[in-house]
Design a protein around this motif. Structure first.
Motif, PDB file in Angstrom:
ATOM      1  N   LEU A  52       0.793  -1.327   0.058  1.00 14.38           N
ATOM      2  CA  LEU A  52      -0.072   0.056  -0.115  1.00 14.38           C
ATOM      3  C   LEU A  52       0.854   1.318   0.083  1.00 14.38           C
ATOM      4  O   LEU A  52       0.596   2.290  -0.615  1.00 14.38           O
ATOM      5  N   LEU A  53       1.934   1.284   0.867  1.00 10.48           N
ATOM      6  CA  LEU A  53       2.644   2.434   0.982  1.00 10.48           C
ATOM      7  C   LEU A  53       3.588   2.592  -0.345  1.00 10.48           C
ATOM      8  O   LEU A  53       3.857   3.982  -0.846  1.00 10.48           O
ATOM      9  N   LEU A  54       3.898   1.692  -1.195  1.00 10.11           N
ATOM     10  CA  LEU A  54       4.709   1.831  -2.338  1.00 10.11           C
ATOM     11  C   LEU A  54       3.869   1.973  -3.645  1.00 10.11           C
ATOM     12  O   LEU A  54       4.083   2.808  -4.194  1.00 10.11           O
ATOM     13  N   PHE A  55       2.851   1.130  -3.656  1.00  8.03           N
ATOM     14  CA  PHE A  55       1.901   1.277  -4.990  1.00  8.03           C
ATOM     15  C   PHE A  55       0.751   2.562  -4.767  1.00  8.03           C
ATOM     16  O   PHE A  55       0.402   2.851  -5.835  1.00  8.03           O
ATOM     17  N   GLY A  56       0.349   2.698  -3.428  1.00  8.31           N
ATOM     18  CA  GLY A  56      -0.768   3.636  -3.391  1.00  8.31           C
ATOM     19  C   GLY A  56      -0.151   5.069  -3.439  1.00  8.31           C
ATOM     20  O   GLY A  56      -0.924   5.943  -3.400  1.00  8.31           O
ATOM     21  N   GLN A  57       1.150   5.048  -3.232  1.00  8.73           N
ATOM     22  CA  GLN A  57       1.818   6.716  -3.117  1.00  8.73           C
ATOM     23  C   GLN A  57       1.103   7.483  -2.050  1.00  8.73           C
ATOM     24  O   GLN A  57       0.842   8.400  -2.031  1.00  8.73           O
ATOM     25  N   ILE A  58       0.903   6.582  -0.781  1.00 14.53           N
ATOM     26  CA  ILE A  58       0.423   7.183   0.333  1.00 14.53           C
ATOM     27  C   ILE A  58       1.372   8.377   1.062  1.00 14.53           C
ATOM     28  O   ILE A  58       2.402   8.319   1.029  1.00 14.53           O
ATOM     29  N   GLU A  59       0.668   9.598   1.221  1.00 11.53           N
ATOM     30  CA  GLU A  59       1.364  10.719   2.129  1.00 11.53           C
ATOM     31  C   GLU A  59       1.200  10.742   3.446  1.00 11.53           C
ATOM     32  O   GLU A  59       1.948  11.257   4.218  1.00 11.53           O
ATOM     33  N   GLU A  60       0.031  10.393   3.913  1.00  8.24           N
ATOM     34  CA  GLU A  60      -0.466  10.508   5.414  1.00  8.24           C
ATOM     35  C   GLU A  60      -1.168   9.078   5.768  1.00  8.24           C
ATOM     36  O   GLU A  60      -1.801   8.667   4.831  1.00  8.24           O
ATOM     37  N   PHE A  61      -0.483   8.462   6.661  1.00  2.00           N
ATOM     38  CA  PHE A  61      -0.983   7.227   6.923  1.00  2.00           C
ATOM     39  C   PHE A  61      -1.089   7.091   8.488  1.00  2.00           C
ATOM     40  O   PHE A  61      -0.224   7.378   9.137  1.00  2.00           O
ATOM     41  N   CYS A  62      -2.295   6.732   8.847  1.00  2.00           N
ATOM     42  CA  CYS A  62      -2.766   6.404  10.187  1.00  2.00           C
ATOM     43  C   CYS A  62      -2.845   4.926  10.377  1.00  2.00           C
ATOM     44  O   CYS A  62      -4.070   4.424   9.725  1.00  2.00           O
ATOM     45  N   ILE A  63      -2.253   4.392  11.335  1.00  2.00           N
ATOM     46  CA  ILE A  63      -2.780   2.924  11.762  1.00  2.00           C
ATOM     47  C   ILE A  63      -2.526   2.833  13.381  1.00  2.00           C
ATOM     48  O   ILE A  63      -2.364   1.944  14.021  1.00  2.00           O
ATOM     49  N   ALA A  64      -3.332   4.077  14.111  1.00  3.95           N
ATOM     50  CA  ALA A  64      -3.340   4.062  15.539  1.00  3.95           C
ATOM     51  C   ALA A  64      -4.490   3.410  16.125  1.00  3.95           C
ATOM     52  O   ALA A  64      -5.420   2.810  15.332  1.00  3.95           O
ATOM     53  N   LYS A  65      -4.085   2.817  17.325  1.00  7.21           N
ATOM     54  CA  LYS A  65      -5.253   1.685  17.975  1.00  7.21           C
ATOM     55  C   LYS A  65      -5.314   0.507  17.247  1.00  7.21           C
ATOM     56  O   LYS A  65      -6.652   0.297  17.041  1.00  7.21           O
ATOM     57  N   ASN A  66      -4.523  -0.097  16.800  1.00  4.56           N
ATOM     58  CA  ASN A  66      -4.363  -1.527  16.143  1.00  4.56           C
ATOM     59  C   ASN A  66      -3.398  -2.410  17.257  1.00  4.56           C
ATOM     60  O   ASN A  66      -3.390  -1.976  18.396  1.00  4.56           O
ATOM     61  N   LYS A  67      -2.809  -3.358  16.517  1.00  7.44           N
ATOM     62  CA  LYS A  67      -2.245  -4.191  17.428  1.00  7.44           C
ATOM     63  C   LYS A  67      -0.844  -4.334  16.913  1.00  7.44           C
ATOM     64  O   LYS A  67       0.057  -5.445  16.943  1.00  7.44           O
ATOM     65  N   LEU A  68      -0.224  -3.285  16.292  1.00  4.21           N
ATOM     66  CA  LEU A  68       1.047  -3.237  15.485  1.00  4.21           C
ATOM     67  C   LEU A  68       2.262  -3.229  16.744  1.00  4.21           C
ATOM     68  O   LEU A  68       2.110  -2.505  17.609  1.00  4.21           O
ATOM     69  N   THR A  69       3.262  -4.030  16.367  1.00  2.00           N
ATOM     70  CA  THR A  69       4.269  -4.064  17.376  1.00  2.00           C
ATOM     71  C   THR A  69       5.429  -3.506  16.624  1.00  2.00           C
ATOM     72  O   THR A  69       5.710  -2.974  15.552  1.00  2.00           O
ATOM     73  N   CYS A  70       6.883  -3.733  17.328  1.00  4.39           N
ATOM     74  CA  CYS A  70       7.916  -3.141  16.636  1.00  4.39           C
ATOM     75  C   CYS A  70       8.306  -3.877  15.605  1.00  4.39           C
ATOM     76  O   CYS A  70       8.898  -3.049  14.669  1.00  4.39           O
ATOM     77  N   ASP A  71       7.951  -5.050  15.307  1.00  4.10           N
ATOM     78  CA  ASP A  71       8.199  -5.677  13.920  1.00  4.10           C
ATOM     79  C   ASP A  71       7.347  -5.137  12.938  1.00  4.10           C
ATOM     80  O   ASP A  71       7.858  -4.789  11.826  1.00  4.10           O
ATOM     81  N   GLY A  72       6.078  -4.726  12.999  1.00  3.52           N
ATOM     82  CA  GLY A  72       5.504  -4.032  12.000  1.00  3.52           C
ATOM     83  C   GLY A  72       5.819  -2.734  11.635  1.00  3.52           C
ATOM     84  O   GLY A  72       5.835  -2.178  10.709  1.00  3.52           O
TER      85      GLY A  72
END
Length: 188
Positions: A100-120
């Motif tokens: 998504l970040l590479l192909f979608g050309q995203i400038e603003e990305f919010c993934i707050a309040k999920n279960k993302l850890t250091c690996d993600g």
């Protein structure tokens, strides 16, 4: 058939291929893309917040992001803002987030309040460090990044100049990682 129709068909097929129900909010946001010129220049603001009424009972999971990423990769649709906050996403969707970040050309990305850890988080930061991403603002607040995530952010700050905004609030960062981040910010 326009870009929105193409995307809807591809997205629905990608969902079916992995046995996931298409997200109505994705289809609705893409359906508003009517002018290919506007789409190419600006992109789509795709806000899939789990606390919204439309998603509250069916929050997004890693497989949902996989289908979205596959459709973006296949159609080339541009997403300028992607908000996946307050869903059920984990490190299991890291490869899809990379697409998504590479192909979608995203400038603003919010993934707050999920279960993302250091690996993600590391996967996301590697993409930014590579210079292949358009990302300028990243919100990973309220994810359990802990000490290792904080230390990874400190190393990232030393090496990167492209990211303009980074939200790390309520990420369970420990004191030594906060000190490392503050030091990196002061020195850069």
């Amino acid at each position: 058939m326009g870009a929105a129709d193409d995307f809807a068909a591809v997205y629905s097929a990608c969902c079916a291929a992995i046995d996931v129900q298409p997200c109505a909010l994705v289809l609705d946001a893409i359906s508003r893309v009517t002018d290919p010129e506007t789409h190419t220049r600006r992109g789509v603001d795709l806000r899939l917040r789990g606390e919204s009424l439309a998603l509250f009972e069916r929050r997004l999971h890693d497989e949902d992001v996989q289908a979205l990423a596959a459709a973006v990769r296949e159609t080339g649709i541009v997403i300028s803002v992607l908000d996946l906050s307050n869903n059920e996403l984990s490190d299991g969707c890291a490869n899809s987030l990379e697409d998504l970040l590479l192909f979608g050309q995203i400038e603003e990305f919010c993934i707050a309040k999920n279960k993302l850890t250091c690996d993600g988080l590391s996967m996301i930061l590697q993409i930014i460090e590579s210079g292949r991403s358009s990302l300028q603002a990243l919100d990973v607040s309220c994810n359990p990044l802990e000490r290792d995530g904080g230390m990874r952010v400190a190393r990232f700050i030393v090496s990167d100049r492209a990211l303009r905004h980074l939200n790390l609030s309520s990420c369970e960062l420990e004191t030594d990682s906060l000190i490392a981040i503050a030091t990196a910010l002061r020195e850069n």
